[in-house]
Design a protein around this motif. Structure first.
Motif, short mmCIF file in Angstrom:
data_model
loop_
_atom_site.label_atom_id
_atom_site.label_comp_id
_atom_site.label_asym_id
_atom_site.label_seq_id
_atom_site.Cartn_x
_atom_site.Cartn_y
_atom_site.Cartn_z
N ASP A 1 0.84 -1.20 0.00
CA ASP A 1 0.00 0.00 0.00
C ASP A 1 0.87 1.25 0.00
O ASP A 1 2.10 1.17 0.10
CB ASP A 1 -0.97 0.00 1.18
CG ASP A 1 -0.29 -0.12 2.53
OD1 ASP A 1 0.86 0.33 2.67
OD2 ASP A 1 -0.90 -0.68 3.45
N ARG A 2 0.22 2.38 -0.14
CA ARG A 2 0.93 3.66 -0.24
C ARG A 2 1.73 3.96 1.03
O ARG A 2 2.85 4.44 0.97
CB ARG A 2 -0.08 4.77 -0.50
CG ARG A 2 0.53 6.12 -0.69
CD ARG A 2 -0.53 7.13 -1.11
NE ARG A 2 0.07 8.42 -1.33
CZ ARG A 2 0.01 9.42 -0.44
NH1 ARG A 2 -0.66 9.27 0.68
NH2 ARG A 2 0.58 10.57 -0.71
N ILE A 3 1.14 3.66 2.18
CA ILE A 3 1.81 3.93 3.45
C ILE A 3 3.12 3.15 3.55
O ILE A 3 4.15 3.70 3.93
CB ILE A 3 0.88 3.58 4.64
CG1 ILE A 3 -0.38 4.43 4.59
CG2 ILE A 3 1.61 3.75 5.95
CD1 ILE A 3 -0.17 5.91 4.71
N LEU B 1 5.67 4.78 1.27
CA LEU B 1 6.15 6.06 1.79
C LEU B 1 7.07 5.87 2.99
O LEU B 1 8.05 6.60 3.15
CB LEU B 1 4.97 6.96 2.15
CG LEU B 1 4.16 7.47 0.96
CD1 LEU B 1 2.95 8.26 1.44
CD2 LEU B 1 5.01 8.31 0.02
N LEU B 2 6.78 4.90 3.83
CA LEU B 2 7.66 4.62 4.97
C LEU B 2 9.02 4.13 4.48
O LEU B 2 10.06 4.53 5.00
CB LEU B 2 7.02 3.59 5.90
CG LEU B 2 5.87 4.10 6.76
CD1 LEU B 2 5.18 2.95 7.47
CD2 LEU B 2 6.35 5.14 7.75
N TRP C 1 2.49 -0.76 -5.06
CA TRP C 1 3.18 0.53 -5.05
C TRP C 1 4.67 0.30 -5.24
O TRP C 1 5.22 -0.68 -4.74
CB TRP C 1 2.92 1.25 -3.73
CG TRP C 1 1.52 1.76 -3.66
CD1 TRP C 1 0.40 1.03 -3.36
CD2 TRP C 1 1.08 3.07 -3.94
NE1 TRP C 1 -0.71 1.84 -3.43
CE2 TRP C 1 -0.32 3.09 -3.78
CE3 TRP C 1 1.72 4.24 -4.31
CZ2 TRP C 1 -1.08 4.24 -3.97
CZ3 TRP C 1 0.97 5.39 -4.49
CH2 TRP C 1 -0.42 5.38 -4.33
#
Length: 62
Positions: free
Chosen positions: A19-21, A24-25, A51
């Motif tokens: 996922d996006r989270i 990004l992490l 992603w």
């Protein structure tokens, strides 16, 4: 806190984040782990629906 890990690969051969989270992490931690890496943003892949990270600069207001 555990480090986000890719959950497989895409048919393109890129690492896939679920996922996006998670993407990004991973992106936020890149400088801490290896400052030579050049990834700048995360994007949604139309092929695997996961992603990925890319070194391309952000496009417009995405």
């Amino acid at each position: 806190m555990t480090r986000p890990r890719p959950n497989g690969t895409c048919p393109t051969g890129k690492l896939r984040y679920r996922d996006r989270i998670a993407a990004l992490l991973a992106l936020a931690r890149i400088d801490d782990i290896d400052p030579r890496r050049r990834e700048k943003r995360a994007y949604r892949c139309p092929r695997c629906r996961g992603w990925h990270l890319t070194s391309r600069p952000p496009q417009g207001n995405r």
